[in-house]
Design a protein around this motif. Sequence first.
Motif, short mmCIF file in Angstrom:
data_model
loop_
_atom_site.label_atom_id
_atom_site.label_comp_id
_atom_site.label_asym_id
_atom_site.label_seq_id
_atom_site.Cartn_x
_atom_site.Cartn_y
_atom_site.Cartn_z
N LYS A 62 0.84 -1.20 0.00
CA LYS A 62 0.00 0.00 0.00
C LYS A 62 0.87 1.26 0.00
O LYS A 62 0.54 2.25 -0.63
N ILE A 88 -1.00 4.10 -2.11
CA ILE A 88 -1.86 3.67 -3.21
C ILE A 88 -3.08 2.95 -2.64
O ILE A 88 -2.95 1.94 -1.95
N GLU A 89 -4.26 3.50 -2.91
CA GLU A 89 -5.52 2.92 -2.42
C GLU A 89 -6.33 2.43 -3.61
O GLU A 89 -6.41 3.09 -4.64
N HIS A 90 -6.97 1.27 -3.45
CA HIS A 90 -7.80 0.70 -4.50
C HIS A 90 -9.26 0.71 -4.02
O HIS A 90 -9.55 0.24 -2.93
N THR A 91 -10.15 1.24 -4.83
CA THR A 91 -11.57 1.17 -4.53
C THR A 91 -12.27 0.48 -5.69
O THR A 91 -11.66 0.17 -6.71
N GLU A 92 -13.57 0.24 -5.55
CA GLU A 92 -14.31 -0.43 -6.61
C GLU A 92 -14.34 0.42 -7.88
O GLU A 92 -14.28 -0.10 -8.99
N HIS A 94 -8.71 4.12 -8.65
CA HIS A 94 -7.49 4.02 -7.85
C HIS A 94 -7.09 5.44 -7.43
O HIS A 94 -7.19 6.38 -8.22
N ARG A 104 1.87 -2.85 -11.89
CA ARG A 104 0.65 -3.46 -11.34
C ARG A 104 -0.42 -3.65 -12.40
O ARG A 104 -1.44 -4.28 -12.14
N MET A 148 -2.42 -1.35 -13.53
CA MET A 148 -3.62 -0.69 -13.01
C MET A 148 -4.41 -0.10 -14.17
O MET A 148 -3.83 0.49 -15.08
N ILE A 169 -7.62 6.58 -12.60
CA ILE A 169 -6.60 6.74 -11.56
C ILE A 169 -6.50 8.23 -11.24
O ILE A 169 -6.34 9.05 -12.14
N GLU A 179 -5.60 -7.16 -12.88
CA GLU A 179 -4.51 -6.38 -12.28
C GLU A 179 -3.56 -7.27 -11.50
O GLU A 179 -3.97 -8.23 -10.84
N ASN A 212 -1.69 -8.29 -8.57
CA ASN A 212 -1.88 -7.99 -7.16
C ASN A 212 -1.08 -9.01 -6.34
O ASN A 212 -1.43 -10.18 -6.32
#
Length: 514
Positions: A301, A313-317, A320, A358, A360, A364, A416, A418
């Motif tokens: 993170k 770095i935060e991931h949401t539904e 990013h 990643r 991603m 973003i 992605e 992960n």
Amino acid sequence: MNKELIVRSGSSDVDFALLKDGKLIELHKEEDSSDFAVGDIMLAKIRKPVSGLNAAFVNVGYEKDAFLHYHDLGPKLPSLLKFIKRVSTGKLKDFSLKDFPFEEDIDKNGSIINVLKSNQSILVQIVKEPISTKGPRISSELSIAGRYLVLVPFSDRISVSQKIESKEEKDRLKRLVQSIRPKGFGVIVRTVAEGKKVAELDKDLHNLYNRWIAMCKKIHKAGHPSKVLSELNRAASILRDVFNDSFTGIYVDDETLYYQIKDYVHEIAPEKESIVKLHDARNPIFEKYGIERQIKTSFGKTVSMSKGAYLVIEHTEALHVIDVNSGNRSNKAKSQEETALEVNLIAASEIARQLRLRDMGGIIVVDFIDMTRQENRKKLYDHFREEMKEDRAKHKILPPSKFGLIQITRQRVRPEMNIKTREDNPNGGGEIEAPILIIDKISADLEKIIQSKSFKNGVVLNVHPFIAAYLTKGFPSIRSKWFLEHKKWVKILPRDAYTYLEYRFIDKKGTILS
């Protein structure tokens, strides 16, 4: 600039690490069970066209039906459907398309129920692998990618990569391709074709044409659904897309894979065949090239950068979010604006690397450190765009907003990457950061202490005996490297009472520094 490809073979998968000047910039995994790779062509069956979505659900053999939108059908759909029907029934044995009569193109704003029917056979290509709960995304506008060219059946169009800037070179490539293009096929000229001779382009085109013929021969006996053309294995596809003259080494730890890659490099760039080398040392290949450590430090993170700065770095539904932090840095007489610009430029380079590493995708949002001067914001934006140039995924970068946010959209065609970087706590209870990171953390804290100049009586480091031995043994030891870098000698005291990952900096009077 040196580029190296490190290939690690396991029992059920193969890992590919792409290094640029020793730094990890891409990481790929090829698993034996991957039945739906981008580029695969499937003989499938229409399950049901849905007029409300103007799309069809297609059975490609995945647990969830694939989604085929009207805009992904391609204008030559009637010709494709006619070709499939005649080949499947055995009425057409000439797959060259030179005498095949094309049908009229479909209306670009038409309805799917007017062109497709339930249970109809169709050739489709995977353009997006299954991600999360979604099935694969597909297209019936087929293409077969090669090293320099992309072959597009049922077309007569020649197009050249926009990244080739010279108009003279574009015209030259168009003329060459026009002279060798088989009738009934369009061609897209890739960026790496720049400066290539007609013999090289013709050889690539001939290979693609042979793959098309081999695919068509399978259709007559193929079931529904079935794969009729596989994308190249991941090693070959990575080499095809990224290989260039800047590559200085390709290292492989599996003999069979070594010969496969060596043969492929011999085919596309014979003069570079010697850079493919077999790694047979006892030391694991990812350990030797420092990839394991980079994986541990790059996928968490929090991502550390030079000079004490770091990313969160935060991931949401939905998207990013990346936050840029300067950390406890010494300004060294620089203004706040100059410090912000310096950290932001470092962060932009690292973010460009992280997006590729990643893989991603989607939206973003990057929260850079605020800067008041317009020219600095422009300098950051231009630098970020330059750093993103090598990213093969389609992307768009918007200029900084009034709040200092930069928004990016980036295409994602595979799930992605992960990787779990935290490990079970050996002392029980939850998880901890990977022990491999402890030396990096200690070094970063030492740099902060020395820059702050808040001590006058030397630096003492208390650590677990195992860590103390690791820091002081060998030549040159890590402590010796600290001395050369900071001109400060750090006294290291082993503490039996400390846990493995516990450490503390104090001065000689016992004042706690960190």
